[in-house]
Design an enzyme around this catalytic site. Structure first.
Site, PDB file in Angstrom:
ATOM      1  N   GLY A 147       0.833  -1.191   0.000  1.00  0.00           N
ATOM      2  CA  GLY A 147       0.000   0.000   0.000  1.00  0.00           C
ATOM      3  C   GLY A 147       0.876   1.252   0.000  1.00  0.00           C
TER       4      GLY A 147
ATOM      5  N   SER B 246       6.451  -4.425  -1.992  1.00  0.00           N
ATOM      6  CA  SER B 246       6.008  -3.094  -2.391  1.00  0.00           C
ATOM      7  C   SER B 246       6.213  -2.140  -1.207  1.00  0.00           C
ATOM      8  CB  SER B 246       4.558  -3.151  -2.862  1.00  0.00           C
ATOM      9  OG  SER B 246       4.185  -1.980  -3.533  1.00  0.00           O
ATOM     10  N   TRP B 247       5.172  -1.435  -0.735  1.00  0.00           N
ATOM     11  CA  TRP B 247       5.335  -0.615   0.471  1.00  0.00           C
ATOM     12  C   TRP B 247       5.812  -1.477   1.636  1.00  0.00           C
ATOM     13  CZ3 TRP B 247       6.139   3.354   3.424  1.00  0.00           C
ATOM     14  CH2 TRP B 247       5.759   3.306   4.771  1.00  0.00           C
TER      15      TRP B 247
ATOM     16  N   ASP C 178       7.381  -5.221 -13.808  1.00  0.00           N
ATOM     17  CA  ASP C 178       6.704  -4.485 -12.744  1.00  0.00           C
ATOM     18  C   ASP C 178       6.526  -3.034 -13.176  1.00  0.00           C
ATOM     19  OD1 ASP C 178       5.933  -3.184 -10.379  1.00  0.00           O
ATOM     20  OD2 ASP C 178       7.191  -4.475  -9.124  1.00  0.00           O
TER      21      ASP C 178
ATOM     22  N   HIS D 291       4.044  -6.926 -10.827  1.00  0.00           N
ATOM     23  CA  HIS D 291       4.296  -6.417  -9.472  1.00  0.00           C
ATOM     24  C   HIS D 291       3.749  -7.311  -8.366  1.00  0.00           C
ATOM     25  CE1 HIS D 291       4.880  -3.468  -6.287  1.00  0.00           C
ATOM     26  NE2 HIS D 291       3.592  -3.563  -5.968  1.00  0.00           N
TER      27      HIS D 291
END
Length: 362
Positions: free
Chosen positions: A58, A133-134, A308, A340
């Protein structure tokens, strides 16, 4: 023409090594009495197993039970939790609004929450920290602050969060799109997703497109006074959410929006992301790369999709170069033929193989 043999999904589907499972236990943990935050957590796998702290993406993406399937449940003690403001954590942006849910919602507080959860679950020694990711950003920030708590970092879809990284995802050719929507005037994910890009920009006026992220943030910060304003805010959140959800997969699944098309998820996801992005992820510029010498003291395993479009491969390249400059190769560096999402087949299989191959903790 017969298109029946074309691939329709790049997700792992029924290719998981480990089965779906129910959590062994779950609960809420009060982490901030002043702001009223409590985080929801779940535990899977072996009660006495090697602890793995799973950090979702996120920010605002929340966890799902499927995230426990990367790990051998006979070996690992798997901890999932929803970060502040999203999922089942409270206050939730969708239910309580951003004023409550975004208060004290920043990276230093999230790092503190990890330690509070460690303590509450009686994790005394080093643990594996797993994030994509985050979640990779938060994992690295946590490891820089508390390297002694990290037995290994398992990172997917490296997100460094610099201005150029965010411009690639959200700005692209937006400022001149109204004049030439298909002109390749700047790098950006829009190049491969022109129809979805048109949806993202269609929410904004020509003037607002000069700074897409700031303009969306203004919509999310608005306190709606009319049905039309509420509708615009929800529509903006859904479009923001669906943009990232769609481009996360090598083969977009247009007919199945999943959680990204859910109104409550979208409100949390979009507003928390915009909040963090507007504040430089609540990290000093260059903090993650600047902390490479600390990260290099920990075995770092990296999986990144070559295709990605949310977090282009150059972000993993920058991290790997920084680790090498600090004197240590990544313990694993796998570039997959995937996009991704952690649920992309090649990403999921690579992450599972890394977890299966880690040396046991002593």
């Amino acid at each position: 023409m017969d298109f029946s043999r074309l691939e329709t999904s790049s997700k792992i589907g029924d290719g998981w090594r480990y089965p779906a499972a129910e959590p062994r236990r779950s609960g809420w943990l009060d982490v901030d009495a002043e702001a009223g935050h409590r985080i929801y957590w779940e535990e899977y796998g072996a009660a006495g197993g090697e602890p793995v702290m799973v950090l979702h993406g996120g920010p605002g993406g929340a966890c799902s039970p499927e995230m426990a399937r990367f790990f051998d449940p006979a070996r690992y003690r798997i901890i999932l939790f929803d970060q502040r403001g999203c999922g089942k954590s409270e206050p939730n942006v969708a239910a309580a609004g951003p004023a409550a849910a975004l208060r004290h919602n920043d990276t230093p507080h999230l790092i503190d929450d990890i330690n509070r959860l460690r303590d509450a679950l009686d994790i005394a020694g080093p643990m594996h920290v797993f994030g994509g990711s985050w979640g990779s950003t938060l994992a690295m920030a946590y490891a820089i602050a508390f390297p002694q708590h990290c037995a290994s970092l398992i990172l997917r879809g490296i997100f460094l969060g610099s201005a150029e990284d965010l411009d690639y995802l959200y700005q692209g050719n937006a400022a001149t799109w109204h004049e030439a929507p298909y002109a390749l005037t700047a790098p950006g994910a829009y190049i491969n997703y022109p129809d979805e890009w048109a949806e993202l920009l269609g929410v904004l006026s020509v003037a607002e497109r000069r700074d897409v992220m700031a303009s969306y943030k203004a919509i999310f910060d608005m306190v709606p006074q009319t049905d039309a304003e509420r509708e615009r805010q929800l529509h903006a959140a859904l479009v923001w959410s669906l943009w990232e959800g769609t481009i996360s997969n090598l083969i977009p699944e247009h007919g199945a929006t999943g959680k990204f098309g859910d109104a409550d998820f979208a409100l949390c996801f979009a507003q928390i992301e915009a909040h963090f992005f507007a504040n430089d992820l609540f990290l000093e510029p260059g903090h993650l790369i600047g902390g490479a010498s600390t990260l290099a003291s920990i075995p770092v395993h990296i999986v990144h999709g070559r295709f990605d479009e949310v977090c282009p491969l150059t972000q993993a390249s920058r991290l790997v170069a920084a680790l090498r400059d600090a004197g240590r190769e990544p313990a694993t560096y796998v570039v997959t033929n995937a996009g991704h999402s952690a649920m992309e087949r090649e990403n999921a299989l690579a992450l599972t193989a890394i977890m299966d191959g880690l040396p046991p903790l002593r």
